[in-house]
Design a protein around this motif. Structure first.
Motif, PDB file in Angstrom:
ATOM      1  N   TYR A 248       0.840  -1.203   0.000  1.00  0.00           N
ATOM      2  CA  TYR A 248       0.000   0.000   0.000  1.00  0.00           C
ATOM      3  C   TYR A 248       0.874   1.252   0.000  1.00  0.00           C
ATOM      4  O   TYR A 248       0.644   2.184  -0.759  1.00  0.00           O
ATOM      5  N   TYR A 249       1.899   1.280   0.873  1.00  0.00           N
ATOM      6  CA  TYR A 249       2.810   2.426   0.899  1.00  0.00           C
ATOM      7  C   TYR A 249       3.428   2.632  -0.481  1.00  0.00           C
ATOM      8  O   TYR A 249       3.451   3.743  -1.020  1.00  0.00           O
ATOM      9  N   GLY A 250       3.940   1.555  -1.051  1.00  0.00           N
ATOM     10  CA  GLY A 250       4.615   1.654  -2.347  1.00  0.00           C
ATOM     11  C   GLY A 250       3.716   2.253  -3.409  1.00  0.00           C
ATOM     12  O   GLY A 250       4.095   3.182  -4.122  1.00  0.00           O
ATOM     13  N   VAL A 251       2.481   1.726  -3.500  1.00  0.00           N
ATOM     14  CA  VAL A 251       1.577   2.193  -4.547  1.00  0.00           C
ATOM     15  C   VAL A 251       1.128   3.628  -4.274  1.00  0.00           C
ATOM     16  O   VAL A 251       1.039   4.451  -5.191  1.00  0.00           O
ATOM     17  N   LEU A 252       0.871   3.960  -3.012  1.00  0.00           N
ATOM     18  CA  LEU A 252       0.425   5.323  -2.700  1.00  0.00           C
ATOM     19  C   LEU A 252       1.543   6.336  -2.967  1.00  0.00           C
ATOM     20  O   LEU A 252       1.278   7.423  -3.516  1.00  0.00           O
ATOM     21  N   ILE A 253       2.776   5.997  -2.602  1.00  0.00           N
ATOM     22  CA  ILE A 253       3.890   6.907  -2.916  1.00  0.00           C
ATOM     23  C   ILE A 253       4.022   7.038  -4.431  1.00  0.00           C
ATOM     24  O   ILE A 253       4.268   8.124  -4.961  1.00  0.00           O
ATOM     25  N   SER A 254       3.824   5.910  -5.105  1.00  0.00           N
ATOM     26  CA  SER A 254       3.864   5.923  -6.565  1.00  0.00           C
ATOM     27  C   SER A 254       2.867   6.946  -7.124  1.00  0.00           C
ATOM     28  O   SER A 254       3.213   7.764  -7.987  1.00  0.00           O
ATOM     29  N   GLY A 255       1.637   6.903  -6.599  1.00  0.00           N
ATOM     30  CA  GLY A 255       0.621   7.853  -7.050  1.00  0.00           C
ATOM     31  C   GLY A 255       0.977   9.287  -6.693  1.00  0.00           C
ATOM     32  O   GLY A 255       0.719  10.215  -7.479  1.00  0.00           O
ATOM     33  N   ALA A 256       1.586   9.472  -5.524  1.00  0.00           N
ATOM     34  CA  ALA A 256       1.982  10.818  -5.108  1.00  0.00           C
ATOM     35  C   ALA A 256       3.011  11.393  -6.082  1.00  0.00           C
ATOM     36  O   ALA A 256       2.918  12.554  -6.501  1.00  0.00           O
ATOM     37  N   CYS A 257       3.982  10.549  -6.468  1.00  0.00           N
ATOM     38  CA  CYS A 257       5.009  11.005  -7.415  1.00  0.00           C
ATOM     39  C   CYS A 257       4.367  11.384  -8.743  1.00  0.00           C
ATOM     40  O   CYS A 257       4.637  12.462  -9.295  1.00  0.00           O
TER      41      CYS A 257
END
Lengths: 407, 368
Positions: A248-257
């Motif tokens: 979840y962290y990985g994908v959410l940071i991905s979206g933030a970027c």
């Protein structure tokens, strides 16, 4: 000791610097040879940087997601969401609110992707396709609801945009050197000026994020855990890492970027949201991630290269032709290096490519713009086809993880 | 003991319930979005419902469903082999341009000319699909990545060709296009009332659907295809060469994709123009998923998709942006996939539980 052995004994950082210097040398030769002085002007370098930021941010988003084992082809959709939310908030509350909301917009897209792929274990590509279909619909719907026209927002006034900075002495001091058009010296001056004159604060933020991401992913416990679940989630699970939470962290940071990249595109590089503004940059980001071997450093190099190639057709005069000359020389160098290492097939292929580029440069007056548009994709395919031995994607990227599902 | 396999009624019920639940979820999500943005969901439901009774809208929906169906089939062929052909988008453009250029270059009698164009489209699409097929088989490059790249390369390549070498429009013309096809290559409308119509390409689409069914479920090749898709290792052990299957599946998928642009080319625009449809390849992925890769399911999916496209226009008249339909479509896809996934997990869990119970009973019998 031959050249390639000597190169092999260098550290990664040293090699990067060496590659960068040789590239600049080649560009400088190209500029003098073709007389296209704008090739390394501060203007071109600045434009390259602006074009590179959204690509780099999308690619960085790809790195975070895939390093955590989730393939994210929805970067394009998240970028689209970032452009709209960024433009909306910039119009309402100002530039930095735009950046913040762009990030939130990208994360909303990412949340859907995370729920679908991690919680409901939907195939990553399918979820990505659905989000890419949905995102332009969402932004068009919102534009039509909030503004008069469904395809674009009003122009963001200058007061509502993030500013730029110019490094005082450096920029003005190097100006005269740049305009002398000396071999190599003026090119360095142009590059330095381009990176210090009227640079967006958000671009600086993006650079900080990129460097910070390298640190986070390779020098912190969080990064180690994130990368470990991208390689082998069950091994990480056996060590007590909560794979689901990390993904979840990985994908959410991905979206933030990606959202940051989108907000940059709409509020910094342009001054409004427009339909189809992203123009596949999310996919170029994906390509750059592969080109950069799933690492921030390689990603930055790729984004710079693709940004540079996209900036050339936008500048005055013919800069695309000289690019072919550059490609010809680059391939010639590769041919010599491969030949020295006795890899004859690669050497011959590069030599043929070099010759073709040189002939096209000599014969064709103007290169169609479509060739430039296709460049990042062709380069990525060529890299994939020729250097796939050296590319190392996260081993578990794209696999569905089931808790306790190891056999 | 006769061992007749009766389909499990619970499984049949699940197969019917899953898409209905998905549509309900999608409707719910869209309704929330509408309310949040100050629109009335009832108006949308009402307008879409009314359009179901309008012949004109239904004709538009059916016409729109033709390319969507072909695209869905193209994607589904790949799926059957566990290949994700995201490249239908690029393959159909290359196929359409090939058919437009070659079709305009030859003189042939009526039906033969149409067949010639169809073959040109098939070959164009298949050729473009050869690239990812070779890259996968020879270099091990994932087809998702290569076809994404090739989509963009196709867009640039096709644009360069039809605005350059193959340009057939005069300098002052509004739209850039290739040369018009001679009338012998045009496909007539099946039914038409002036502004609304269903093109006879629908017949080709049906034939493609039948061919897909026969190929995948009734042929030796199809059996090998499904076998290597389901378990490549087992298939290899029984003598099926997986690389060959990958190559063939990709080419067939590309060939079917080459037809996607042809209803528009032969039945409507008669040239490759800059107003040519985009996005049909990605919609095809959605349609294939909705239809669970089955020829009839895909047809239903294509019709639903086509109806939403055709009926959505009327929402603008109610002051509701028609893009709510695009959102609805995206949510439907996700919801369908998720409900199937959940249903499958339940079924799997039940099978595991039943097997465990059976084993326990056997144990007791043996012990007793």
């Amino acid at each position: 000791m031959n050249v390639s052995e000597r190169l092999g004994s260098l550290s990664t950082a040293q090699r990067t610097v060496a590659t960068g210097c040789s590239l600049l040398l080649l560009i400088s030769i190209t500029r003098v040879w073709s007389g296209a002085d704008d090739l390394t002007s501060a203007g071109t370098v600045g434009a390259s940087l602006r074009l590179a930021v959204p690509i780099a941010m999308a690619g960085l988003g790809g790195i975070y997601a895939e390093r955590s084992g989730v393939v994210n082809i929805a970067l394009e959709g998240m970028l689209v969401l970032g452009t709209w939310f960024g433009a909306y908030a910039a119009l309402e509350w100002g530039g930095w609110a735009g950046i913040a909301f762009g990030i939130v917009g990208g994360m909303l897209g990412a949340l859907i992707h995370a729920v679908a792929t991690i919680t409901f274990k939907v195939d990553h590509i399918i979820s990505g396709v659905a989000i890419n279909i949905m995102a332009p619909g969402v932004t068009r719907f919102l534009t039509a609801t909030v503004y008069d026209r469904p395809t674009e927002t009003p122009t963001i006034p200058t007061a509502n945009r993030t500013g730029t900075f110019t490094v005082p002495l450096v920029s003005s001091g190097l100006e005269s050197i740049e305009h002398r058009h000396w071999f190599l010296v003026s090119d360095v001056a142009g590059v330095v000026r381009g990176l210090t004159t009227e640079v967006s604060w958000v671009a600086l933020l993006a650079v900080v994020v990129l460097v910070g991401s390298w640190f986070v992913l390779w020098r912190t416990r969080f990064g180690l855990r994130l990368r470990s679940i991208g390689e082998n989630p069950y091994a990480a699970e056996s060590l007590g890492v909560s794979v689901v939470r990390m993904q979840y962290y990985g994908v959410l940071i991905s979206g933030a970027c990606a959202g940051l990249g989108g907000a940059f595109l709409a509020t910094v590089q342009n001054s409004q949201y427009k339909e189809a503004q992203t123009g596949g940059r999310g996919f170029i980001g994906l390509a750059t991630m592969i080109f950069g071997n799933w690492r921030p450093g390689g990603l930055a190099a790729g984004a710079g290269l693709f940004g540079f190639s996209q900036a050339l057709p936008l500048r005055q005069g013919d800069l695309v032709g000289p690019l072919l000359l550059l490609v010809a020389m680059l391939l010639a160098v590769i041919a010599i290096r491969q030949g020295a290492a006795a890899r004859w097939r690669q050497a011959i292929a590069a030599a043929v490519g070099s010759a073709v580029s040189a002939i096209v440069y000599a014969q064709v007056d103007e290169l169609p713009k479509q060739f430039i548009q296709a460049t990042p994709y062709v380069v990525t395919l060529v890299v994939l086809a020729t250097a796939s031995q050296k590319l190392r994607p996260p081993a578990a990227a794209g696999q569905i993880y089931r808790r306790g599902g190891a056999h | 003991m006769a061992n007749i396999r009766v389909p499990d009624p619970r499984r049949v019920a699940a197969a019917i319930a899953a898409p209905l639940i998905a549509v309900a979820i999608a409707g719910g999500v869209s309704a929330v979005l509408l309310v949040l943005t100050g629109h009335d969901p009832a108006v949308v439901l009402n307008t879409l419902g009314n359009r179901l009774g309008e012949t004109n809208t239904l004709m538009d929906a059916a016409n729109r469903a033709i390319p969507l169906y072909l695209s869905g089939i193209a994607v589904a062929v790949g799926f059957k082999m566990n290949l994700f052909n995201i490249g239908v988008e690029g393959q159909y453009k290359v196929g359409a341009l090939t058919a437009a250029v070659l079709g305009a270059a030859v003189t042939l009698p009526g039906p033969l000319h149409v067949v010639f164009c169809l073959l040109a489209g098939l070959i164009g699409g298949a050729l473009w699909a050869t690239v990812p097929a070779v890259l996968k088989v020879k270099r091990g490059i994932n087809e998702v990545v290569s076809t994404i790249m090739l989509n963009f390369i196709a867009i640039s390549l096709v644009a360069w060709l039809y605005t350059g070498v193959f340009k057939g429009s005069a300098a002052g013309e509004l739209n850039t296009r290739t040369k018009y096809l001679p009338e012998s290559a045009w496909m007539p409308d099946l039914v038409s009332n002036g502004s609304h119509r269903v093109n006879s390409f629908a017949i080709v689409a049906v034939l493609v659907g039948v061919a897909y069914y026969l190929l995948v479920w009734k042929s030796r090749f199809g059996f090998q295809l499904r076998a290597s898709g389901a378990n490549p290792f087992a298939a290899r052990t029984s003598g099926v060469d997986p690389t060959k299957m990958v190559f063939r599946a990709m080419l067939i998928s590309g060939a079917a994709a080459g037809l996607v642009g042809l209803p528009e080319l032969l039945g409507d625009k008669h040239a490759y123009t800059d107003t040519f449809s985009v996005g049909l390849g990605f919609d095809g992925i959605a349609v294939a998923l909705l239809g669970r890769k089955h020829p009839i399911g895909i047809a239903i999916g294509a019709l639903v998709w086509g109806f939403l496209d055709a009926a959505g226009r009327f929402l603008d008249l109610d002051g509701i942006p028609r893009e709510i339909v695009t959102i609805l479509q995206g949510v439907i896809v996700l919801a369908v996939v998720i409900t199937y996934q959940v249903a499958e997990q339940f079924a799997q869990r039940r099978i595991t539980a039943e097997t465990a119970a059976k084993a326990e009973r056997l144990d007791l019998e043996v012990a007793g």
